[in-house]
Design a protein around this motif. Structure first.
Motif, mmCIF file in Angstrom:
data_model
loop_
_atom_site.group_PDB
_atom_site.id
_atom_site.type_symbol
_atom_site.label_atom_id
_atom_site.label_comp_id
_atom_site.label_asym_id
_atom_site.label_seq_id
_atom_site.Cartn_x
_atom_site.Cartn_y
_atom_site.Cartn_z
ATOM 1 N N ALA A 92 45.201 30.806 48.852
ATOM 2 C CA ALA A 92 46.387 30.102 49.350
ATOM 3 C C ALA A 92 46.120 29.370 50.659
ATOM 4 C CB ALA A 92 47.534 31.087 49.528
ATOM 5 N N HIS A 99 38.968 25.259 47.612
ATOM 6 C CA HIS A 99 40.180 25.716 46.930
ATOM 7 C C HIS A 99 40.065 25.574 45.419
ATOM 8 C CE1 HIS A 99 44.278 25.079 45.205
ATOM 9 N NE2 HIS A 99 44.451 26.232 45.811
ATOM 10 N N ARG A 103 40.234 28.630 42.898
ATOM 11 C CA ARG A 103 41.363 28.631 41.967
ATOM 12 C C ARG A 103 40.870 28.789 40.531
ATOM 13 N NH1 ARG A 103 47.209 27.221 42.346
ATOM 14 N NH2 ARG A 103 47.780 26.601 40.260
ATOM 15 N N GLY A 243 51.232 37.388 47.216
ATOM 16 C CA GLY A 243 51.965 36.299 46.565
ATOM 17 C C GLY A 243 53.006 36.797 45.590
ATOM 18 N N GLY A 244 52.743 37.947 44.969
ATOM 19 C CA GLY A 244 53.567 38.308 43.822
ATOM 20 C C GLY A 244 54.536 39.446 44.006
ATOM 21 N N SER A 247 58.093 38.252 46.522
ATOM 22 C CA SER A 247 58.807 37.114 45.937
ATOM 23 C C SER A 247 59.487 37.510 44.622
ATOM 24 C CB SER A 247 57.849 35.944 45.708
ATOM 25 O OG SER A 247 56.693 36.400 45.048
ATOM 26 N N SER A 251 63.610 37.994 43.964
ATOM 27 C CA SER A 251 64.197 37.210 42.859
ATOM 28 C C SER A 251 65.010 38.108 41.941
ATOM 29 C CB SER A 251 63.133 36.555 41.984
ATOM 30 O OG SER A 251 62.261 35.808 42.743
ATOM 31 N N PHE A 293 57.133 26.733 53.142
ATOM 32 C CA PHE A 293 55.693 26.881 53.325
ATOM 33 C C PHE A 293 55.298 25.851 54.360
ATOM 34 C CE2 PHE A 293 55.425 29.614 49.607
ATOM 35 C CZ PHE A 293 54.475 30.513 50.045
ATOM 36 N N ARG A 295 52.155 23.548 56.587
ATOM 37 C CA ARG A 295 50.872 22.862 56.530
ATOM 38 C C ARG A 295 50.512 22.378 57.933
ATOM 39 N NH1 ARG A 295 51.138 24.955 52.001
ATOM 40 N NH2 ARG A 295 51.061 23.841 50.022
ATOM 41 N N SER A 345 60.742 26.236 43.910
ATOM 42 C CA SER A 345 60.535 27.639 44.306
ATOM 43 C C SER A 345 59.093 28.088 44.127
ATOM 44 C CB SER A 345 61.463 28.561 43.514
ATOM 45 O OG SER A 345 62.781 28.368 43.925
ATOM 46 N N PHE A 346 58.390 27.521 43.144
ATOM 47 C CA PHE A 346 56.978 27.868 42.939
ATOM 48 C C PHE A 346 56.045 26.861 43.625
ATOM 49 C CE2 PHE A 346 58.769 29.940 39.012
ATOM 50 C CZ PHE A 346 58.429 31.246 39.348
ATOM 51 N N GLY A 347 56.582 26.019 44.477
ATOM 52 C CA GLY A 347 55.760 25.008 45.132
ATOM 53 C C GLY A 347 55.497 23.842 44.185
ATOM 54 N N HIS A 351 48.451 23.709 45.136
ATOM 55 C CA HIS A 351 48.664 25.134 45.419
ATOM 56 C C HIS A 351 49.815 25.710 44.594
ATOM 57 C CE1 HIS A 351 45.825 25.736 48.753
ATOM 58 N NE2 HIS A 351 46.079 24.459 49.045
ATOM 59 N N CYS A 353 52.176 27.738 42.438
ATOM 60 C CA CYS A 353 52.041 29.194 42.284
ATOM 61 C C CYS A 353 51.175 29.590 41.091
ATOM 62 C CB CYS A 353 53.419 29.825 42.151
ATOM 63 S SG CYS A 353 53.323 31.600 41.878
HETATM 64 C C1 HEM Z 1 51.422 30.301 45.483
HETATM 65 C C2 HEM Z 1 56.170 31.239 44.969
HETATM 66 C C3 HEM Z 1 55.125 34.966 42.027
HETATM 67 C C4 HEM Z 1 50.478 34.547 43.278
HETATM 68 C C5 HEM Z 1 52.789 30.192 45.538
HETATM 69 C C6 HEM Z 1 53.509 29.102 46.155
HETATM 70 C C7 HEM Z 1 54.846 29.380 46.032
HETATM 71 C C8 HEM Z 1 54.977 30.629 45.314
HETATM 72 C C9 HEM Z 1 55.998 28.519 46.550
HETATM 73 C C10 HEM Z 1 52.886 27.848 46.811
HETATM 74 C C11 HEM Z 1 52.413 28.132 48.221
HETATM 75 C C12 HEM Z 1 51.892 26.903 48.923
HETATM 76 O O1 HEM Z 1 52.034 25.775 48.425
HETATM 77 O O2 HEM Z 1 51.341 27.047 50.028
HETATM 78 C C13 HEM Z 1 56.296 32.335 44.129
HETATM 79 C C14 HEM Z 1 57.553 32.851 43.619
HETATM 80 C C15 HEM Z 1 57.259 33.904 42.788
HETATM 81 C C16 HEM Z 1 55.817 34.038 42.781
HETATM 82 C C17 HEM Z 1 58.921 32.274 43.964
HETATM 83 C C18 HEM Z 1 58.164 34.807 41.988
HETATM 84 C C19 HEM Z 1 59.385 34.530 41.614
HETATM 85 C C20 HEM Z 1 53.777 35.162 42.076
HETATM 86 C C21 HEM Z 1 53.052 36.191 41.364
HETATM 87 C C22 HEM Z 1 51.741 36.073 41.734
HETATM 88 C C23 HEM Z 1 51.644 34.972 42.669
HETATM 89 C C24 HEM Z 1 53.685 37.191 40.388
HETATM 90 C C25 HEM Z 1 50.531 36.879 41.323
HETATM 91 C C26 HEM Z 1 50.529 37.962 40.631
HETATM 92 C C27 HEM Z 1 50.349 33.361 43.979
HETATM 93 C C28 HEM Z 1 49.072 32.877 44.502
HETATM 94 C C29 HEM Z 1 49.338 31.640 45.119
HETATM 95 C C30 HEM Z 1 50.776 31.418 44.991
HETATM 96 C C31 HEM Z 1 47.715 33.576 44.378
HETATM 97 C C32 HEM Z 1 48.335 30.716 45.825
HETATM 98 C C33 HEM Z 1 47.968 29.579 44.875
HETATM 99 C C34 HEM Z 1 47.068 28.534 45.517
HETATM 100 O O3 HEM Z 1 47.053 28.427 46.750
HETATM 101 O O4 HEM Z 1 46.363 27.819 44.768
HETATM 102 N N1 HEM Z 1 53.705 31.105 45.028
HETATM 103 N N2 HEM Z 1 55.279 33.084 43.614
HETATM 104 N N3 HEM Z 1 52.889 34.438 42.851
HETATM 105 N N4 HEM Z 1 51.338 32.468 44.295
HETATM 106 FE FE1 HEM Z 1 53.290 32.722 43.868
#
Ligand code: HEM
Length: 404
Positions: A92, A99, A103, A243-244, A247, A251, A293, A295, A345-347, A351, A353
């Protein structure tokens, strides 16, 4: 530089108590209209930073990874204190080209075969947890149900041995600094170190004797002919918890609170009038678990008509973008049938999610289990908000589930 400082808009976004005391939706609506990109002055000795509030600008900023770097850190609180110590080593907080390499390694952890098994267990776990609390009177959904879903899922994903899970859960609870205002920061750091050391040890063992699991895969994969360092393996395993866990937890809590607040929306899901997958997207938008988030600009650039300088911190406020009237029809309504629903919400962008599929699957399992067992959801007290300017939501939720 001008900033919205009049009346109610003079909020200190770096202060976690801001989000406990104020209604953020009214604040953000005013910011989007009056100062969509503004400079937030440094306060109490902390540096200042840019605030990006409109949906279109937030989306464009997420996509612009070349000029808006993640490597110094992506959470405002961390950036205001200095650089993220995991920068360049944990997915992240790493920029291209590293990256992209990391990834592609981490994506293998989410192969359909691994995910299929993990999702099957999530469904069984959600059913069991919901059955246990339905028809028993008042209980705290946060501690009785929501807390048990994500960590179980991540431990399944990483094949953490059953005997080690209690330790990991205990450290993780102490590592979460956002649950209480008076948490001991040193205990939290100590707990995070324990988790990292645990994964260093697990990574070494699995590298020596690899099995058919995700930690073994990350520990033995080569990138450009080289293994990841043991520290990188440990950091990236830990990053799945970072990350997981919280969040997904907030939710799930938000889903149940929203259904208690809007019983007609619960009936629509319960009776199958709206597809569970559609409702999940609205839950994720409504919850917006990560408020922002952040930067760091790598070069001078223009953003929403404002001049950002190289080195400036830029914060992207999901909590505002997901409620932008320019993108969403009546965004202040919780509407489970909402389509389209292109929330952030997931970006977005490079990056995006990594765990989005799993996060969605956890909520799908919860909603499906609720629809199968629960007729009505009622609050029995006031929920307490999380103490944070990053994690959005509640840490307690007193409710009753009336059985079908
Ligand atoms: C990245 C949200 C669930 C692992 C992100 C980002 C967001 C996000 C907004 C982007 C961060 C950025 O741009 O700097 C969420 C939400 C979740 C969730 C709202 C649940 C409702 C999970 C789960 C996992 C996870 C379940 C792993 C088991 C990651 C990882 C990244 C990430 C490893 C970094 C990805 C990268 O930088 O390439 N998440 N996440 N997330 N999330 Fe999630």
């Amino acid at each position: 530089m001008s900033s919205p400082t009049a009346g109610a808009t003079a909020l200190d976004l770096a202060d976690p108590t801001t989000f406990v005391r104020n209604d953020p939706l009214a604040f953000w609506s005013e910011v989007r209209d009056r100062s969509p990109v503004y400079w937030h002055d440094g306060r109490a000795g902390r540096p200042g930073f840019w605030v990006v509030s409109r949906y279109a600008d937030v989306l464009a900023s997420y996509a612009d990874a070349a000029r808006l770097s993640s490597a110094r850190g992506t959470v405002l609180d961390v950036l205001l204190r200095g650089d993220d110590s995991a920068g360049g080593r944990m997915l992240a907080v790493t920029d291209r080209p590293r990256h992209r390499e990391l990834r592609s390694v981490m994506l293998r952890a989410f192969s359909p075969r691994v995910l299929g098994e993990v999702v099957g267990r999530v469904e069984r776990r959600a059913e069991e947890l919901v059955r246990r609390v339905t028809g028993v009177g008042g209980f705290d959904f946060a501690t009785e149900v929501a807390e048990h879903l994500p960590m179980g899922t991540i431990c399944d994903l990483l094949s953490v041995p059953a005997a080690d899970r209690a330790d990991l859960l205990r450290w993780n609870k102490s590592a979460l600094s956002s649950d209480e205002a008076d948490v001991d920061p040193y205990a939290a750091v100590e707990a995070r170190n324990q988790i990292l050391l645990y994964f260093v040890d697990l990574a070494e063992r699995r590298r020596a004797r690899p099995g058919d699991d995700v930690v073994s895969m990350v520990a033995t994969v080569t990138v450009g002919g080289k293994l990841l360092s043991i520290e990188e393996v440990a950091l990236n395993c830990y990053s799945l918890i970072l990350g997981g866990d919280e969040s997904s937890r907030v939710s799930a809590i938000c889903a149940v609170k929203a259904f208690a607040d809007f019983p007609d929306q619960w009936r629509a899901v319960r009776d199958g009038a709206v597809a569970v997958d559609t409702a999940v997207e609205e839950v994720v938008r409504w919850a917006t678990p990560a408020m922002h988030f952040a930067r760091t600009a790598t070069t001078d650039l223009e953003l929403g008509g404002r001049q950002v300088r190289a080195g400036d911190i830029v914060t992207l406020w999901n909590l505002s973008a997901n409620f932008d009237e320019r993108e969403f029809d009546r965004p202040g309504r919780f509407a489970v049938a909402r389509t389209p629903n292109r929330h952030v919400s997931f970006g977005h962008g490079p990056h995006f999610c990594l765990g989005a599929h799993l996060g969605r699957a956890e909520l799908r399992a919860l909603l499906t289990a609720l629809a199968g067992a629960v007729r009505g959801i009622e609050m029995t007290g006031s929920p307490q908000r999380v103490y944070s300017n990053f994690l959005n939501g509640y840490r307690t939720l007193p409710v009753t589930f009336v059985g079908r």
